[in-house]
Motif scaffolding. Structure first.
Motif, PDB file in Angstrom:
ATOM      1  N   MET A 115       0.839  -1.199   0.000  1.00 37.78           N
ATOM      2  CA  MET A 115       0.000   0.000   0.000  1.00 37.78           C
ATOM      3  C   MET A 115       0.874   1.248   0.000  1.00 37.78           C
ATOM      4  SD  MET A 115      -3.117  -0.883   2.555  1.00 37.78           S
ATOM      5  CE  MET A 115      -2.114  -1.220   3.986  1.00 37.78           C
ATOM      6  N   SER A 119      -2.344   5.219   2.538  1.00 34.28           N
ATOM      7  CA  SER A 119      -3.176   4.061   2.880  1.00 34.28           C
ATOM      8  C   SER A 119      -2.648   3.365   4.130  1.00 34.28           C
ATOM      9  CB  SER A 119      -3.225   3.075   1.725  1.00 34.28           C
ATOM     10  OG  SER A 119      -3.794   3.662   0.596  1.00 34.28           O
ATOM     11  N   GLN A 120      -1.319   3.308   4.260  1.00 32.33           N
ATOM     12  CA  GLN A 120      -0.736   2.694   5.454  1.00 32.33           C
ATOM     13  C   GLN A 120      -1.133   3.476   6.703  1.00 32.33           C
ATOM     14  OE1 GLN A 120       3.489   2.444   4.820  1.00 32.33           O
ATOM     15  NE2 GLN A 120       3.302   0.845   3.261  1.00 32.33           N
TER      16      GLN A 120
END
Length: 143
Positions: A115, A119-120
């Protein structure tokens, strides 16, 4: 006049194979791996899975072309075979069903699984919120 049976031939051509799959007349579909652009055939396995038609992916569209006396063919379909070859077709179909149609691992391994940084961070925030929520529930249950 002698009545002759319809000859059993290998069906080829993307549109023709598609209609055979949709009408569930295809007994086995063979797709070439090096079709360019790949978008021409990338939806065929999903259609075969939906219509429960066994399919396989082989190396080289020129090999498929040799079967039908053309330079190259993107996909072929078998609709009928002789009585002697029926058992061979059934074993091939069951093997290909196990390898391609029913193999969930093939579908699961699409992306790289990595990702982006945003997103992380979002998933870390979500996990942290879930942990806080679990701690509150445990705190309420103990008291």
């Amino acid at each position: 006049e002698v009545k002759t049976k319809k000859p059993q031939t290998v069906k080829y051509g993307l549109n023709h194979v598609t209609t055979l799959i949709e009408n569930k007349q295809a007994k086995l579909v063979v797709i070439a791996h090096d079709v360019d652009p790949i978008e021409l055939v990338c939806w065929l396995p999903a259609l075969c899975r939906k219509k429960d038609v066994p399919y396989c992916i082989i190396k080289g569209k020129s090999r498929l072309g040799q079967l039908v006396h053309k330079k190259s063919v993107s996909c072929i379909a078998l609709t009928s075979v002789t009585k002697e070859d029926q058992k061979d077709l059934e074993t091939l179909a069951s093997n290909f069903k196990a390898q391609f149609n029913d193999n969930a691992e093939v579908r699961r391994r699409w992306g790289g699984g990595i990702m982006g940084i945003k997103s992380q961070h979002v998933t870390q925030r979500r996990e942290k919120a879930i942990q806080i929520e679990q701690a509150k529930k445990l705190g309420l249950q103990i008291a």
